[in-house]
Motif scaffolding. Structure first.
Motif, PDB file in Angstrom:
ATOM      1  N   LEU A   2      16.722 -21.403   5.487  1.00 44.71           N
ATOM      2  CA  LEU A   2      15.303 -21.662   5.718  1.00 44.71           C
ATOM      3  C   LEU A   2      14.575 -21.894   4.389  1.00 44.71           C
ATOM      4  O   LEU A   2      13.758 -22.820   4.264  1.00 44.71           O
ATOM      5  N   ALA A   3      14.880 -21.068   3.391  1.00 48.78           N
ATOM      6  CA  ALA A   3      14.260 -21.219   2.071  1.00 48.78           C
ATOM      7  C   ALA A   3      14.613 -22.563   1.445  1.00 48.78           C
ATOM      8  O   ALA A   3      13.778 -23.212   0.815  1.00 48.78           O
ATOM      9  N   LEU A   4      15.842 -23.001   1.608  1.00 45.20           N
ATOM     10  CA  LEU A   4      16.252 -24.309   1.091  1.00 45.20           C
ATOM     11  C   LEU A   4      15.543 -25.434   1.843  1.00 45.20           C
ATOM     12  O   LEU A   4      15.103 -26.414   1.237  1.00 45.20           O
ATOM     13  N   GLN A   5      15.429 -25.304   3.145  1.00 46.29           N
ATOM     14  CA  GLN A   5      14.782 -26.312   3.983  1.00 46.29           C
ATOM     15  C   GLN A   5      13.309 -26.454   3.614  1.00 46.29           C
ATOM     16  O   GLN A   5      12.784 -27.562   3.572  1.00 46.29           O
ATOM     17  N   LEU A   6      12.647 -25.336   3.376  1.00 43.96           N
ATOM     18  CA  LEU A   6      11.222 -25.346   3.034  1.00 43.96           C
ATOM     19  C   LEU A   6      10.981 -25.544   1.539  1.00 43.96           C
ATOM     20  O   LEU A   6       9.856 -25.480   1.079  1.00 43.96           O
ATOM     21  N   LYS A   7      12.050 -25.735   0.790  1.00 48.48           N
ATOM     22  CA  LYS A   7      12.012 -25.952  -0.662  1.00 48.48           C
ATOM     23  C   LYS A   7      11.421 -24.750  -1.409  1.00 48.48           C
ATOM     24  O   LYS A   7      10.808 -24.898  -2.463  1.00 48.48           O
ATOM     25  N   TRP A   8      11.569 -23.549  -0.829  1.00 47.80           N
ATOM     26  CA  TRP A   8      11.170 -22.330  -1.513  1.00 47.80           C
ATOM     27  C   TRP A   8      12.241 -21.919  -2.524  1.00 47.80           C
ATOM     28  O   TRP A   8      12.002 -21.131  -3.406  1.00 47.80           O
ATOM     29  N   LEU A   9      13.433 -22.453  -2.296  1.00 48.55           N
ATOM     30  CA  LEU A   9      14.578 -22.143  -3.143  1.00 48.55           C
ATOM     31  C   LEU A   9      15.248 -23.461  -3.486  1.00 48.55           C
ATOM     32  O   LEU A   9      15.477 -24.302  -2.611  1.00 48.55           O
ATOM     33  N   VAL A  10      15.545 -23.660  -4.756  1.00 48.48           N
ATOM     34  CA  VAL A  10      16.206 -24.887  -5.202  1.00 48.48           C
ATOM     35  C   VAL A  10      17.462 -24.481  -5.941  1.00 48.48           C
ATOM     36  O   VAL A  10      17.427 -23.642  -6.846  1.00 48.48           O
ATOM     37  N   ILE A  11      18.565 -25.080  -5.560  1.00 52.03           N
ATOM     38  CA  ILE A  11      19.833 -24.812  -6.215  1.00 52.03           C
ATOM     39  C   ILE A  11      20.170 -26.014  -7.087  1.00 52.03           C
ATOM     40  O   ILE A  11      20.368 -27.121  -6.559  1.00 52.03           O
ATOM     41  N   PRO A  12      20.224 -25.835  -8.395  1.00 53.49           N
ATOM     42  CA  PRO A  12      20.562 -26.954  -9.271  1.00 53.49           C
ATOM     43  C   PRO A  12      21.994 -27.429  -8.993  1.00 53.49           C
ATOM     44  O   PRO A  12      22.907 -26.614  -8.871  1.00 53.49           O
ATOM     45  N   MET A  13      22.179 -28.724  -8.877  1.00 55.85           N
ATOM     46  CA  MET A  13      23.483 -29.272  -8.506  1.00 55.85           C
ATOM     47  C   MET A  13      24.240 -29.903  -9.676  1.00 55.85           C
ATOM     48  O   MET A  13      25.344 -30.333  -9.516  1.00 55.85           O
ATOM     49  N   GLY A  14      23.648 -29.972 -10.820  1.00 54.60           N
ATOM     50  CA  GLY A  14      24.338 -30.594 -11.951  1.00 54.60           C
ATOM     51  C   GLY A  14      24.116 -29.804 -13.228  1.00 54.60           C
ATOM     52  O   GLY A  14      23.263 -28.926 -13.299  1.00 54.60           O
TER      53      GLY A  14
END
Length: 186
Positions: A171-183
């Motif tokens: 849910l946090a990822l969907q709402l952009k409350w949490l961002v996981i750096p991918m690179g």
């Protein structure tokens, strides 16, 4: 004429609920973490897998004046064809066998049918044992559940915590409350 008494016993709700929760905790994140091209297939496969888990957990034990029957309900019997029946007079003794985890399972030794595994993860297990003892004359006083309830309570709590964490992160990822750096920054 004697009235036919029939009783049914299903898998304990604690065990059934725990195993469903473990399935959901293990499978729920897969479509969310998979590459985009695999996600549709996983969203289709997850409910099919859940239906299979529910089918396997739907085994029931029926007892009446004539005997015992172990099998699955009609909705999944076509898929899971295992099951067995015994008349009470075919039951000769109960044989305890130790498990590698330190528990004890019991086999029902029969006349002409070899042996059958005694169901030990049932709801109302004490009532089931009482009927078995009454109908066969075998002593069931030393028979207990295969695993103590606290083991499933602990597993259920851990699976529920895992599932809640996965839902919160998704849910946090969907709402952009949490961002996981991918690179790796260059």
């Amino acid at each position: 004429m004697a009235e036919s008494v029939k009783d049914q016993f299903r898998l304990s709700p604690l065990i059934r609920g725990t195993l469903v929760c473990v399935y959901l905790a293990l499978v729920f994140p897969l479509p969310l973490m998979a590459p985009v091209d695999l996600q549709p297939m996983l969203w289709i496969a997850a409910p099919i897998g859940l239906a299979l888990v529910l089918a396997m957990l739907s085994e029931q034990v029926s007892v009446d004046q004539s005997g015992i029957h172990v099998g699955h309900p009609v909705w999944c019997r076509w898929l899971l064809r295992r099951g067995w029946s015994l008349r009470w007079e075919e039951v000769k003794r109960l044989v305890p066998v130790g498990t590698s985890q330190g528990g004890t399972v019991y086999y029902i030794k029969t006349l002409g049918h070899g042996h059958r595994l005694l169901p030990q993860r049932l709801e109302r297990f004490d009532q089931f044992l009482s009927i078995l003892q009454k109908q066969t004359g075998l002593d069931t006083a030393s028979i207990g559940r295969l695993t103590p309830p606290w083991t499933y309570q602990l597993l259920f709590s851990l699976a529920l915590a895992m599932l809640a964490t996965e839902v919160a992160v998704a849910l946090a990822l969907q709402l952009k409350w949490l961002v996981i750096p991918m690179g790796i920054p260059g």
